[in-house]
Design an enzyme around this catalytic site. Structure first.
Site, mmCIF file in Angstrom:
data_model
loop_
_atom_site.group_PDB
_atom_site.id
_atom_site.type_symbol
_atom_site.label_atom_id
_atom_site.label_comp_id
_atom_site.label_asym_id
_atom_site.label_seq_id
_atom_site.Cartn_x
_atom_site.Cartn_y
_atom_site.Cartn_z
ATOM 1 N N HIS A 227 111.088 39.833 77.821
ATOM 2 C CA HIS A 227 109.679 40.146 77.561
ATOM 3 C C HIS A 227 108.887 38.853 77.383
ATOM 4 C CE1 HIS A 227 110.844 44.339 76.961
ATOM 5 N NE2 HIS A 227 109.574 44.654 76.903
ATOM 6 N N GLU B 129 110.858 52.090 83.263
ATOM 7 C CA GLU B 129 111.751 52.469 84.350
ATOM 8 C C GLU B 129 112.724 53.601 84.000
ATOM 9 O OE1 GLU B 129 110.855 49.485 83.402
ATOM 10 O OE2 GLU B 129 110.680 48.090 85.078
ATOM 11 N N GLU C 3 102.416 45.726 73.967
ATOM 12 C CA GLU C 3 103.704 45.488 73.297
ATOM 13 C C GLU C 3 103.601 44.364 72.267
ATOM 14 O OE1 GLU C 3 107.077 46.962 76.391
ATOM 15 O OE2 GLU C 3 106.278 44.966 76.769
HETATM 16 ZN ZN LIG Z 1 108.782 46.538 77.115
#
Ligand SMILES: [Zn+2]
Length: 267
Positions: A36, A122, A182
Site C-alpha cells: 500500500h 479484487e 485508506e
Molecule cells: Zn487496500
C-alpha cells in the site's frame, strides 16, 4: 460469561451462548496482504475490514469472526499488481474454497445470518462464488440455508461525503489504493502504523482500460499507490467511518431481519 464482539476473544462456551438461537449475525472481515505504498503497512485491508466490522457489530449485536487475512491477487488497475514483492495473494480457487468452507462451518454452528465484509477490491467475485457454492451444497443436503450478505465497505460512502472529502474530484474506488480513503481511515484508527512523511503525492495513475499479461511493471507508479494520499487526515477517516457505519447498519438490519438498533445515546 466473557463478552466481546470479536469471536476469537471469546471462550467456546461464551461463543456458543452468544450465537444460541442463530439470530445474531456473524461478520467475516476479508482483507489482503498487499503493498500500500511507502506510508502504509501490508495489512491495511485486514485492519480496515476488521475495524468496520467491529463498528457495525457493536450496533447490530453482531459477532466479528477472525478475518480472512490473505486476498485474491492484486490487479495492476486497482492495487498496483501482483508482481510487487510484499503483496502475497491467493489463487482464485483457494479464496473460493475458503469462503465456501467458512459458510459451511458457521452453518454447522447454527448461525443463520452471515456477512462477508470485504476490504480488498479484487476479492469480491471469488467470495460470491464461494458463498453460492456453499448454499448450493447446503440446499442439496437438505440442511438449513443461512442468509449471507456480501459487501465492500467503500460502497457505503454516500455522494455528499465523497464530494466533501474529494474537492479536487473523486478518482474512483478502483484507484483508491493507498490514497485518501485508506490513509485517512488508518490515520483515524491506527495512526501509529502510518508514516505520512513517506506518503507519495504523485497524481492519480493513468492506466489503460484493459489488462495485459504478463503485466508491464513500469505502468504501476513507483510508489505502488494509484492515487495521492497527501490530502488524507484523521478527521476525514472519522467522517468516512461514520458514513460507512450509518449506511451499513440499516442495510444489515433490513436484509437480515434484525431488531432495529436503539438510537444513539439510549444504548
Ligand atoms: Zn487496500
Amino acid at each position: 460469561m466473557r463478552t466481546s464482539v470479536y469471536m476469537e476473544e471469546l471462550d467456546a462456551f461464551s461463543y456458543r451462548e452468544a450465537i444460541a438461537g442463530g439470530h445474531r449475525p456473524v461478520i467475516i472481515p476479508v482483507g489482503s496482504i498487499e503493498q500500500h505504498g511507502p506510508h502504509l503497512p501490508l495489512n491495511v485491508d485486514v485492519l480496515l475490514s476488521r475495524a468496520v466490522s467491529g463498528e457495525v457489530a457493536g450496533q447490530v449485536r453482531g459477532i466479528v469472526a477472525p478475518p480472512i487475512t490473505y486476498g485474491y491477487k492484486s490487479q495492476q488497475r486497482s492495487g498496483g499488481g501482483n508482481h510487487l514483492a510484499g503483496t502475497t495473494s491467493l489463487d482464485g480457487g483457494t479464496l473460493i474454497e475458503i469462503a465456501r468452507t467458512l459458510v459451511h462451518e458457521f452453518a454447522r454452528h447454527g448461525v443463520s445470518r452471515l456477512v462477508f465484509l470485504n476490504g480488498h477490491f479484487e476479492n469480491y467475485q471469488f467470495l460470491y462464488e464461494g458463498v453460492d457454492l456453499a448454499l448450493r451444497d447446503l440446499e442439496r443436503a437438505g440442511a438449513a440455508v443461512p442468509t449471507v450478505m456480501l459487501l465492500s465497505y467503500w460502497d457505503f460512502v454516500d455522494e455528499p461525503t465523497i464530494e466533501a472529502l474529494y474537492p479536487e474530484g473523486f478518482p474512483g474506488w478502483d484507484v483508491e489504493h493507498g490514497g485518501v480513503l485508506e490513509t485517512s481511515l488508518m490515520l483515524h484508527l491506527h495512526p501509529h502504523l502510518v508514516d505520512m512523511a513517506a506518503a507519495s503525492d504523485d497524481p492519480p495513475a493513468v492506466l489503460p482500460p484493459y489488462d495485459v499479461l504478463p503485466v508491464k511493471a513500469d505502468r504501476t507508479p513507483p510508489s505502488g499507490c494509484l492515487s495521492p494520499a497527501g490530502a488524507a487526515t484523521a478527521e476525514k477517516g472519522r467522517i468516512l467511518l461514520d458514513a460507512v457505519r450509518e449506511a451499513m447498519v440499516p442495510a444489515l438490519t433490513a436484509e437480515l431481519g434484525l431488531a432495529v438498533p436503539a438510537p444513539a445515546g439510549t444504548r
